[in-house]
Design a protein around this motif. Sequence first.
Motif, PDB file in Angstrom:
ATOM      1  N   VAL A  71     -23.549 -35.321 -46.585  1.00  0.00           N
ATOM      2  CA  VAL A  71     -23.890 -36.101 -45.394  1.00  0.00           C
ATOM      3  C   VAL A  71     -24.628 -35.203 -44.403  1.00  0.00           C
ATOM      4  O   VAL A  71     -24.123 -34.161 -43.988  1.00  0.00           O
ATOM      5  CB  VAL A  71     -22.625 -36.682 -44.729  1.00  0.00           C
ATOM      6  CG1 VAL A  71     -22.988 -37.377 -43.418  1.00  0.00           C
ATOM      7  CG2 VAL A  71     -21.944 -37.664 -45.673  1.00  0.00           C
ATOM      8  N   LEU A  92     -20.778 -44.051 -45.023  1.00  0.00           N
ATOM      9  CA  LEU A  92     -20.898 -42.598 -45.103  1.00  0.00           C
ATOM     10  C   LEU A  92     -20.033 -42.000 -46.195  1.00  0.00           C
ATOM     11  O   LEU A  92     -20.233 -40.858 -46.600  1.00  0.00           O
ATOM     12  CB  LEU A  92     -20.543 -41.965 -43.749  1.00  0.00           C
ATOM     13  CG  LEU A  92     -21.542 -42.271 -42.627  1.00  0.00           C
ATOM     14  CD1 LEU A  92     -20.963 -41.901 -41.282  1.00  0.00           C
ATOM     15  CD2 LEU A  92     -22.851 -41.522 -42.868  1.00  0.00           C
ATOM     16  N   ARG A 136     -19.179 -33.368 -40.407  1.00  0.00           N
ATOM     17  CA  ARG A 136     -18.394 -33.623 -41.615  1.00  0.00           C
ATOM     18  C   ARG A 136     -16.896 -33.505 -41.352  1.00  0.00           C
ATOM     19  O   ARG A 136     -16.097 -34.257 -41.928  1.00  0.00           O
ATOM     20  CB  ARG A 136     -18.829 -32.659 -42.718  1.00  0.00           C
ATOM     21  CG  ARG A 136     -20.237 -32.934 -43.226  1.00  0.00           C
ATOM     22  CD  ARG A 136     -20.809 -31.801 -44.033  1.00  0.00           C
ATOM     23  NE  ARG A 136     -22.188 -32.056 -44.417  1.00  0.00           N
ATOM     24  CZ  ARG A 136     -23.024 -31.122 -44.871  1.00  0.00           C
ATOM     25  NH1 ARG A 136     -22.597 -29.861 -44.990  1.00  0.00           N
ATOM     26  NH2 ARG A 136     -24.260 -31.438 -45.202  1.00  0.00           N
TER      27      ARG A 136
END
Length: 417
Positions: free
Chosen positions: A304, A296, A281
């Motif tokens: 995520v 994304l 991330r």
Amino acid sequence: MQRKITLSPSLPADLKYANRIQVIDAFLDGGTLSANGISTEIGLSRQTVMKSIQFFLRSGLLVSAGKGDSTNVGGKRPELFTISPKKYFLCITLWPQDLCLYLFTLGKEMVDSLALTTPLPRDAKAAIDNAGRLARQLLDKNQIPQEDLCAVSLSTAGTVDYAAGRLKYSSQSPAWGTDVPLKDYLRPYFAPGTMIFLENAGKMTARPFLLEPELSGKRVLVIFACWGLSSCLIEKDRILSGRNSLIGEIGHMIIDPSDPERCGCGGHGCFERLVSEERVRELLTQKREVYPDSVLFGSALDEVTIPALFDASRAGDPLAREVVDYLAGVFALALRNISLVFDPDLIVFQGDYSQADEYFDRQLRTRLLSFQYYPPEGPFDIRYDKRPLARMNALGSFTALVQKYFDTPELYLDPPV
């Protein structure tokens, strides 16, 4: 179950104990067998087999299962026997976000289960008390007397002192401290004679591979990737642990000592931290302006996951591919280092990284082959095992208890006169 009980050195050097071990081993798949059938299978006389069966009938491990079919030429129908359906194993999973209990018969039938998603308490005893209370509730619900529970396993993060049943340390729960007596905390919830076995989560989820005949004799590295990163090293059909139970703690191998993030183990640049969801991330955040149209960014970054990253890479997303290339590079460095001291025949990915796409696999293999010592066909086989970790942990826990419980010398000794 593709296993054989070993003759414990604690047993007297008496042939009858070896015979009893062979006979009970024949029943561990949970089937029904006759004395004649076992005699044919293991090469002992029917009379010898029947003496062992009678011993286990008296102890309650075996029960009669009625009569079998007569032979083609007629004759008396043989009596059948099976492992008692009224003896049980309890497998407890105590992971950072999960508390699960699985209740099995000795014949591998799952009787009941319970699963909660809950953070670990900061106090170790409080965590064990939660598990113990739920275990009692599960036994009461199924009307199982405590004395019929033969053994309990506890799967948790961290390194284990197997002899003492203590957790040496876990970077997932540093507030617990060191040398935590988890077995002692759990003991009051069960009958005095109930065996309790403590095991590291990565080793527990790898135990089912001991049951695969095609892996017998091979050197296997099973990589556990979920809330942490660890592994299990299997050699000559045995799990390696080492003096300090550190064999397999590959997540704390230092890959980049200059990395600013401090790991729960106290180090910087640990393998586990470099390939974590948090690190993924961070990388996505850093690249947001370069790849504003990445799929994304269709949801919040804190949602995520690594499997989602692989899905995006599989779909050809450029940002996902860049991050996956980074992850493949870190894994290639770590696996090269591991192969210099273990040289495995097979690497198995479990959990998040079992969901890797072809791009990750291709990049990983390409980077590994830059090391000139490896043969052109590659250093080892790679498998991505997508079976759910919860199921692998339950199967591994049951497998461990079969091994530990049926290797107990007292099961095969005559009662004192």
